[in-house]
Design a protein around this motif. Structure first.
Motif, short mmCIF file in Angstrom:
data_model
loop_
_atom_site.label_atom_id
_atom_site.label_comp_id
_atom_site.label_asym_id
_atom_site.label_seq_id
_atom_site.Cartn_x
_atom_site.Cartn_y
_atom_site.Cartn_z
N UNK A 135 6.87 1.72 -13.93
CA UNK A 135 5.82 2.48 -14.60
C UNK A 135 6.04 2.51 -16.10
N UNK A 136 7.31 2.66 -16.50
CA UNK A 136 7.64 2.66 -17.93
C UNK A 136 7.29 1.32 -18.56
N UNK A 137 7.59 0.22 -17.84
CA UNK A 137 7.25 -1.11 -18.36
C UNK A 137 5.73 -1.28 -18.45
N UNK A 138 5.03 -0.75 -17.45
CA UNK A 138 3.57 -0.88 -17.46
C UNK A 138 2.96 -0.09 -18.62
N UNK A 188 2.09 -5.87 -17.60
CA UNK A 188 1.47 -5.77 -16.28
C UNK A 188 2.00 -6.81 -15.30
N UNK A 189 3.00 -7.58 -15.72
CA UNK A 189 3.61 -8.56 -14.83
C UNK A 189 4.74 -7.97 -14.00
N UNK A 190 5.02 -6.69 -14.17
CA UNK A 190 6.13 -6.06 -13.46
C UNK A 190 5.75 -5.84 -12.00
N UNK A 191 6.72 -6.03 -11.10
CA UNK A 191 6.55 -5.78 -9.68
C UNK A 191 7.74 -4.99 -9.17
N UNK A 216 5.11 1.57 -2.95
CA UNK A 216 5.48 0.39 -3.74
C UNK A 216 4.42 -0.69 -3.62
N UNK A 217 3.90 -0.90 -2.42
CA UNK A 217 2.85 -1.89 -2.23
C UNK A 217 1.59 -1.51 -3.01
N UNK A 218 1.26 -0.21 -2.98
CA UNK A 218 0.09 0.25 -3.74
C UNK A 218 0.31 0.05 -5.23
N UNK A 219 1.54 0.32 -5.68
CA UNK A 219 1.85 0.13 -7.11
C UNK A 219 1.72 -1.34 -7.49
N UNK A 220 2.27 -2.23 -6.65
CA UNK A 220 2.18 -3.66 -6.94
C UNK A 220 0.73 -4.13 -6.95
N UNK A 258 -3.37 -6.21 -14.22
CA UNK A 258 -3.10 -7.51 -14.86
C UNK A 258 -4.37 -8.35 -14.93
N UNK A 259 -5.10 -8.35 -13.81
CA UNK A 259 -6.36 -9.10 -13.79
C UNK A 259 -7.38 -8.48 -14.75
#
Length: 453
Positions: A190-193, A198-201, A214-218, A225-226
């Motif tokens: 979240x901090x990276x985002x 937006x490439x963080x997973x 986690x799946x919802x976050x990804x 990102x899109x």
């Protein structure tokens, strides 16, 4: 959060152990007292047999040893009121035996301080047994010494509780890391985002609630990102589309400043400036219209109208353009009513017929037809134009997408018409389908819910 979970789990383990200890003590007090009385009875009978044994020298020594080994207070009363103890315990903490109870046992009764129907605490339990020796009657009373037994009994639950707390603390320490680890990863992602990455997973492969989070976050990261890519593409496309007519306007405006330019060339330059200005104005109008449609904030009232009449109207409005390119048109428009926003839908018909006219060569043909298709009304625009290559068809409804940039500029397109069509169809909960072959023409089918017969 990690330390909170650890402290909470340890507190739960301690509290559960203490509560379980006291509850189990209350639940099994009756059974423990009854079992103790049975044990005291067997011990007393064994002691009486020793006291009656004629060949055993000094049986009192055996009784004292037996009493001390089992932490029992053993007292023998005779008929004249004398009492003799067979243990080495202090009588300060031993409950005294009532005189009436001593008389009852001397008379031949076996006395229990409690029974299964009327239990007492184990500390108050004792037993009295009558016996005879050398023609004399005696009363043997046996009591547990709880000053020592309580210490022994207390060590066991304390040891068990200590083991439970120790093992529980270690397991809590380890399991808490397992629980908190994905949350930490989510916080880092979240901090990276928040920094625009937006490439963080989140690399979590679990099927529980944290795994679903986690799946919802990804999924959200992928959508953002899109969206960011679409935003950048949008800015790039808008900049390009605006820059092109502005460059033309500026260039021909500078050319008009030349005093030696002929009148015919001057008028030609003015026509070009006017054309580019109109193209720029149409693009801005389409952008505003598309933004309004995508915001969803403006209400879109629906009304019941004649769909066939609206399609005939759009042909009449564009009749001059059809005649200029000598395009033949065929209408198959049976009487059908539709519930929807008439102005928005008229924008669809306008954009579709304009595209058909633009990309259909001189002497071509256009066909417009409507028909019922189950729960939908099917509106089809078909032309004999140049068609769309297969690789471009999946992107044809995207904003600013153009199959041929030079071709679009020659006919005044800006790549927003079909994006507007797609958005209006989505607002009406409809569907849109495309069929096209290069050199053979294009068919676009609109399916709208049939709200009226």
């Amino acid at each position: 959060m990690y330390f909170r979970i650890v402290i909470t789990f340890i507190a739960i383990v301690i509290l559960s152990g203490i509560v379980s200890f006291f509850l189990s003590g209350q639940l099994f007090k009756r059974e423990a007292t009854a079992q103790m009385l049975d044990d005291l009875l067997q011990t007393g009978q064994t002691m009486i047999q020793l006291l009656k044994e004629p060949d055993l020298k000094k049986p009192e020594l055996y009784l004292i040893r037996m009493a001390n080994q089992q932490n029992l207070a053993v007292t023998v009363y005779d008929e004249i009121g004398g009492a003799r103890k067979y243990d080495t315990l202090s009588r300060d903490r031993i409950r005294p035996i009532p005189d009436a109870t001593v008389k009852d046992v001397l008379s031949g009764e076996i006395y229990y301080s409690a029974n299964r129907l009327m239990p007492v605490s184990p500390e108050a339990a004792f037993i009295g047994l009558p016996f005879e020796r050398d023609g004399q009657r005696y009363a043997l009373f046996i009591q547990p010494n709880f000053e020592i037994r309580n210490k022994q009994l207390l060590l066991l639950p304390l040891a068990v509780l200590s083991i439970i707390i120790g093992i529980g603390s270690i397991m809590t320490f380890l399991l808490s890391r397992f629980i908190v680890h994905p949350i930490t990863k989510l916080a880092e992602a979240t901090n990276e985002m928040s920094k625009g990455n937006f490439d963080v997973l989140v690399p979590i492969r679990r099927s529980d609630e944290l795994g679903q989070l986690a799946q919802s976050f990804n999924h959200m990261a992928g959508e953002l990102r899109q969206l960011e890519q679409m935003r950048q593409d949008f800015i790039s496309n808008v900049s390009h589309e605006i820059q092109s007519p502005l460059t033309s306007i500026r260039g021909f405006s500078e050319a008009l400043k030349e005093p030696a330019i002929e009148l015919q060339d001057r008028l030609h330059y003015v026509d070009i400036i006017e054309t580019e200005s109109e193209r720029l104005s149409r693009m801005v109008d389409n952008l505003l219209r598309l933004t309004t449609l995508e915001s969803g904030q403006q209400p879109y009232p629906k009304e019941l109208f004649d769909l066939d009449e609206e399609l005939r109207k759009v042909v009449i409005v564009n009749h001059l353009l059809l005649m200029q390119k000598r395009i033949e048109y065929d209408l198959s428009l049976p009487k059908i009513k539709l519930l929807g926003n008439k102005d928005q839908l008229f924008q669809i018909w306008t954009n579709l017929i304009h595209n058909s006219i633009k990309y259909t060569p001189q002497g071509g043909s256009i066909r417009i037809q409507i028909q019922k298709d189950g729960e939908y009304v099917q509106i089809r625009f078909s032309d004999s134009g140049i068609g769309i290559p297969l690789q471009d068809q999946p992107h044809i409804f995207e904003r600013f997408y153009k199959v041929d940039k030079s071709r679009d500029r020659s006919v005044g397109g800006n790549g927003l018409g079909l994006a507007i069509v797609k958005r209006i169809v989505d607002i009406h909960q409809g569907k849109i389908e495309l069929e096209s072959q290069p050199g053979k023409g294009t068919s676009i089918t609109i399916l709208l819910p049939c709200f009226a017969p």
